[in-house]
Scaffold this motif. Structure first.
Motif, PDB file in Angstrom:
ATOM      1  N   TRP B  34      44.054  43.830  44.297  1.00 41.90           N
ATOM      2  CA  TRP B  34      42.927  44.515  44.912  1.00 41.90           C
ATOM      3  C   TRP B  34      41.747  44.524  43.937  1.00 41.90           C
ATOM      4  O   TRP B  34      41.916  44.835  42.749  1.00 41.90           O
ATOM      5  CB  TRP B  34      43.294  45.954  45.267  1.00 41.90           C
ATOM      6  N   TYR B  35      40.581  44.195  44.458  1.00 42.43           N
ATOM      7  CA  TYR B  35      39.347  44.210  43.673  1.00 42.43           C
ATOM      8  C   TYR B  35      38.269  44.985  44.427  1.00 42.43           C
ATOM      9  O   TYR B  35      38.235  44.972  45.656  1.00 42.43           O
ATOM     10  CB  TYR B  35      38.827  42.787  43.415  1.00 42.43           C
ATOM     11  N   LEU B  46      41.236  46.361  40.477  1.00 46.59           N
ATOM     12  CA  LEU B  46      41.764  47.677  40.816  1.00 46.59           C
ATOM     13  C   LEU B  46      43.262  47.780  40.560  1.00 46.59           C
ATOM     14  O   LEU B  46      43.723  48.566  39.747  1.00 46.59           O
ATOM     15  CB  LEU B  46      41.515  47.979  42.294  1.00 46.59           C
ATOM     16  N   LEU B  47      44.045  46.975  41.286  1.00 48.69           N
ATOM     17  CA  LEU B  47      45.491  47.112  41.279  1.00 48.69           C
ATOM     18  C   LEU B  47      46.139  45.757  41.527  1.00 48.69           C
ATOM     19  O   LEU B  47      45.571  44.886  42.185  1.00 48.69           O
ATOM     20  CB  LEU B  47      45.947  48.083  42.383  1.00 48.69           C
ATOM     21  N   LEU B  90      38.229  43.808  48.199  1.00 47.21           N
ATOM     22  CA  LEU B  90      38.830  42.503  48.417  1.00 47.21           C
ATOM     23  C   LEU B  90      40.296  42.512  48.010  1.00 47.21           C
ATOM     24  O   LEU B  90      40.664  43.057  46.967  1.00 47.21           O
ATOM     25  CB  LEU B  90      38.088  41.439  47.595  1.00 47.21           C
ATOM     26  N   CYS B  91      41.085  41.897  48.843  1.00 46.23           N
ATOM     27  CA  CYS B  91      42.500  41.717  48.559  1.00 46.23           C
ATOM     28  C   CYS B  91      42.742  40.229  48.349  1.00 46.23           C
ATOM     29  O   CYS B  91      42.144  39.386  49.036  1.00 46.23           O
ATOM     30  CB  CYS B  91      43.325  42.239  49.729  1.00 46.23           C
ATOM     31  N   ALA B  92      43.575  39.901  47.400  1.00 42.40           N
ATOM     32  CA  ALA B  92      43.974  38.518  47.168  1.00 42.40           C
ATOM     33  C   ALA B  92      45.488  38.463  47.061  1.00 42.40           C
ATOM     34  O   ALA B  92      46.137  39.444  46.688  1.00 42.40           O
ATOM     35  CB  ALA B  92      43.329  37.972  45.893  1.00 42.40           C
TER      36      ALA B  92
END
Lengths: 114, 112
Positions: B34-35, B46-47, B90-92
């Motif tokens: 997570w960004y 983030l995480l 944003l999720c990656a």
């Protein structure tokens, strides 16, 4: 501190010219350096990456070079086209890849003038 | 193959409320990252979750938390929302130690 610095923050070129974006990183142990392109309203998209055992990598009009001694890497775009206009981010894993996520540069807004 | 999907696309919350953002990774990817991308700024980490466990977190207060489910999907929770939390989240996803992240299109969170 641990970071990735990216320059320039904005870059305007004429269609057909080349564009170069440069990044430096702080951790000499870093070994993976991707570049992402982010278009308006979209998430970043991986366009090319390089690992520390390689000095240069090319994919059509884009190339990345890496200087591990100087701790910097660069993105080169040749024969730029209007569709290359976007924000470009460099990134690096600062430390153990099993424990650290990608740290991103602050981004470069590239504008290709037709 | 389906890409990384995030929901909702947009979310408007009032200061002090809680927000929950969701992410479905690419099939076969076990890691979710997570960004936060505030307007005009870069991506702040983030995480990171892998196989259901938190592997690392960035320099964010504890009111930013999340989890990863057995099917590798993930949610990000932000408690006690502040105006400064307004950003694109944003999720990656990726495979552990496979360095190429694939990003979703993000959730635009607006705190009013």
């Amino acid at each position: 501190g641990e970071n990735v610095e990216q320059h320039p923050s904005t870059l305007s070129v004429q269609e057909g010219d080349s564009a170069v974006i440069k990044c430096t990183y702080s951790d000499s142990a870093s070994n993976y350096f991707p570049w992402y392109k982010q278009e308006l309203g979209k998430g970043p998209q991986l366009i090319i990456d390089i690992r520390s055992n390689v000095g240069e990598k090319k994919d059509q009009r884009i190339a990345v070079t890496l200087n591990k001694t100087a701790k910097h890497f660069s993105l080169h775009i040749t024969e730029t086209q209007p569709e290359d206009s976007a924000v470009y981010f460099c990134a690096a894993v600062l430390g153990d890849t099993g424990r650290r996520a990608l740290t991103f540069g602050s981004g470069t807004r590239l504008q290709v003038q037709p | 193959e389906a890409g990384v999907t995030q929901s909702p696309t947009h979310l408007i919350k009032t200061r002090g409320q809680q927000a929950t953002l969701r992410c479905s990774p690419i099939s076969g990817h076990t890691s979710v990252y997570w960004y936060q991308q505030a307007l005009g700024l870069g991506l702040q980490f983030l995480l990171w979750y892998d196989e259901g466990e938190e592997r690392n977190r960035g320099n964010f207060p504890p009111r930013f938390s999340g989890r990863q489910f057995p099917n590798y999907s993930s949610e990000l929770n932000v408690n006690a929302l502040e105006l400064e939390d307004s950003a694109l989240y944003l999720c990656a996803s990726g495979r552990l130690n496979n360095y190429g992240y694939t990003f979703g299109s993000g959730t635009r969170l607006t705190v009013v």
